[in-house]
Write a protein that holds these residues in place. Structure first.
Motif, PDB file in Angstrom:
ATOM      1  N   MET A   1      31.559  38.317  24.255  1.00 56.37           N
ATOM      2  CA  MET A   1      32.869  38.525  24.862  1.00 56.37           C
ATOM      3  C   MET A   1      32.817  38.367  26.383  1.00 56.37           C
ATOM      4  N   ASP A   2      31.740  38.847  26.994  1.00 51.73           N
ATOM      5  CA  ASP A   2      31.619  38.737  28.445  1.00 51.73           C
ATOM      6  C   ASP A   2      31.641  37.284  28.895  1.00 51.73           C
ATOM      7  N   SER A   3      30.971  36.396  28.120  1.00 54.85           N
ATOM      8  CA  SER A   3      30.942  34.982  28.499  1.00 54.85           C
ATOM      9  C   SER A   3      32.323  34.367  28.402  1.00 54.85           C
ATOM     10  N   ILE A   4      33.137  34.817  27.431  1.00 58.23           N
ATOM     11  CA  ILE A   4      34.495  34.298  27.291  1.00 58.23           C
ATOM     12  C   ILE A   4      35.347  34.718  28.480  1.00 58.23           C
ATOM     13  N   LEU A   5      35.142  35.951  28.938  1.00 54.90           N
ATOM     14  CA  LEU A   5      35.949  36.464  30.044  1.00 54.90           C
ATOM     15  C   LEU A   5      35.615  35.802  31.373  1.00 54.90           C
ATOM     16  N   SER A   9      40.915  35.217  31.587  1.00 60.56           N
ATOM     17  CA  SER A   9      41.147  36.643  31.816  1.00 60.56           C
ATOM     18  C   SER A   9      41.651  37.306  30.534  1.00 60.56           C
ATOM     19  N   PRO A  10      41.517  38.644  30.436  1.00 55.27           N
ATOM     20  CA  PRO A  10      42.000  39.343  29.244  1.00 55.27           C
ATOM     21  C   PRO A  10      43.480  39.100  28.960  1.00 55.27           C
ATOM     22  N   SER A  11      44.305  39.053  30.006  1.00 53.91           N
ATOM     23  CA  SER A  11      45.744  38.843  29.802  1.00 53.91           C
ATOM     24  C   SER A  11      46.026  37.451  29.248  1.00 53.91           C
ATOM     25  N   LEU A  12      45.331  36.438  29.768  1.00 59.73           N
ATOM     26  CA  LEU A  12      45.527  35.081  29.259  1.00 59.73           C
ATOM     27  C   LEU A  12      44.941  34.929  27.858  1.00 59.73           C
ATOM     28  N   PHE A  45      48.591  27.077  30.824  1.00 59.93           N
ATOM     29  CA  PHE A  45      47.906  27.974  31.756  1.00 59.93           C
ATOM     30  C   PHE A  45      46.387  27.823  31.744  1.00 59.93           C
ATOM     31  N   LEU A  46      45.869  26.940  30.898  1.00 63.21           N
ATOM     32  CA  LEU A  46      44.436  26.665  30.875  1.00 63.21           C
ATOM     33  C   LEU A  46      44.196  25.202  31.222  1.00 63.21           C
ATOM     34  N   THR A 204      32.565  27.333  25.437  1.00 65.01           N
ATOM     35  CA  THR A 204      33.934  27.225  24.933  1.00 65.01           C
ATOM     36  C   THR A 204      34.061  27.516  23.439  1.00 65.01           C
ATOM     37  N   ALA A 205      32.985  27.349  22.663  1.00 65.25           N
ATOM     38  CA  ALA A 205      33.050  27.569  21.211  1.00 65.25           C
ATOM     39  C   ALA A 205      33.454  28.997  20.848  1.00 65.25           C
ATOM     40  N   PRO A 206      32.945  30.040  21.536  1.00 60.41           N
ATOM     41  CA  PRO A 206      33.388  31.397  21.191  1.00 60.41           C
ATOM     42  C   PRO A 206      34.893  31.600  21.365  1.00 60.41           C
ATOM     43  N   PHE A 207      35.484  30.964  22.373  1.00 61.08           N
ATOM     44  CA  PHE A 207      36.934  31.056  22.578  1.00 61.08           C
ATOM     45  C   PHE A 207      37.664  30.437  21.386  1.00 61.08           C
TER      46      PHE A 207
END
Length: 256
Positions: A1-5, A9-12, A45-46, A204-207
């Motif tokens: 999860m940390d790598s995704i953040l 951001s958490p909101s996005l 937004f990405l 990007t795969a975890p996202f």
């Protein structure tokens, strides 16, 4: 999860989840439009590359479910019937997927937004393509090439597929299955192609995997309510939403 953040951001991420849920809901109800909704929404937004990476796994899994709803024999029969479309589409998908990291962001956004916008405008205007003499081999090949080329760049190949299947008067139940087969094989090829291009990678795969959760939940709900609503009215609403999303992508392509 940390790598995704580090990527989002958490909101996005929460907004991405909501978009994936809506995409899955529409997919479950009408059999297509998940990649269009995901790429249109996420690209707002990405970066185009991260948005494209995000849709890959949800598209792959959801289309596998759709293709196999009536069993593997029916899916295999559809593969044989549309073999030319699939073969040509695969070749062009693999070719165009390597252009993602070369094209400027505004060009990529325009190439995504233009076909989505055009398709929606034609459908809302009442255009229903029809081939009086039935399927044509050359037209099947050309449509496959267009779908594959657009799909490799954007992950979106639904518009030309839907237009072609509608034009040859494909029976409704078979059309949903064929869409699942075509999109599923395309999604499989897209996954491999963008592993090679570097768009889908360890970061990007975890996202993309996380978006499976709301995407499949939405699809399950869409399949449950499929027979309980006016599908034609809902599809029209979906087209209006997609039209706005496509126009927004075109605005970003032209104005930045």
């Amino acid at each position: 999860m940390d790598s995704i953040l580090t990527l989002i951001s958490p909101s996005l991420l929460a907004i991405s989840f909501a978009i994936a849920a809506v995409a899955g809901l529409v997919k479950g109800m009408v059999g297509f439009a998940m990649p269009m909704i995901l790429i249109s929404g996420l690209s707002s937004f990405l970066s185009p590359e991260l948005a494209l990476a995000g849709l890959i796994l949800p598209a792959l899994v959801s289309n596998a479910i759709q293709a196999l709803q009536q069993g593997w024999r029916a899916a295999l029969a559809s593969m044989r019937r549309f073999g030319l479309f699939l073969g040509v589409g695969l070749a062009f998908l693999l070719l165009s997927s390597q252009l993602v990291r070369v094209l400027p962001a505004n060009v990529l956004l325009g190439m995504i937004g233009a076909p989505v916008t055009l398709f929606c405008v034609m459908q809302l205007a009442g255009w229903k393509p029809h081939l009086q003499h039935g399927p044509s081999r050359w037209l099947e090949g050309v449509t496959g090439a267009i779908a594959g080329f657009i799909g490799g760049l954007s992950g979106v190949w639904g518009p030309p597929v839907v237009a072609y299947l509608t034009a040859i008067d494909t029976e409704k139940r078979e059309q949903v299955r064929v869409q699942g087969v075509i999109y599923g094989l395309g999604a499989l090829a897209l996954t491999g192609a963008h592993v090679a291009s570097g768009v889908l990678n360890a970061q990007t795969a975890p996202f993309s995997a996380l978006l499976l959760i709301p995407g499949l939940a939405g699809m399950w709900l869409g399949m449950k309510v499929h027979d309980r609503i006016d599908q034609a009215a809902f599809r029209k609403i979906t087209l209006w939403v997609l039209l706005l999303a496509g126009l927004n992508l075109m605005r970003r392509a032209l104005m930045g």
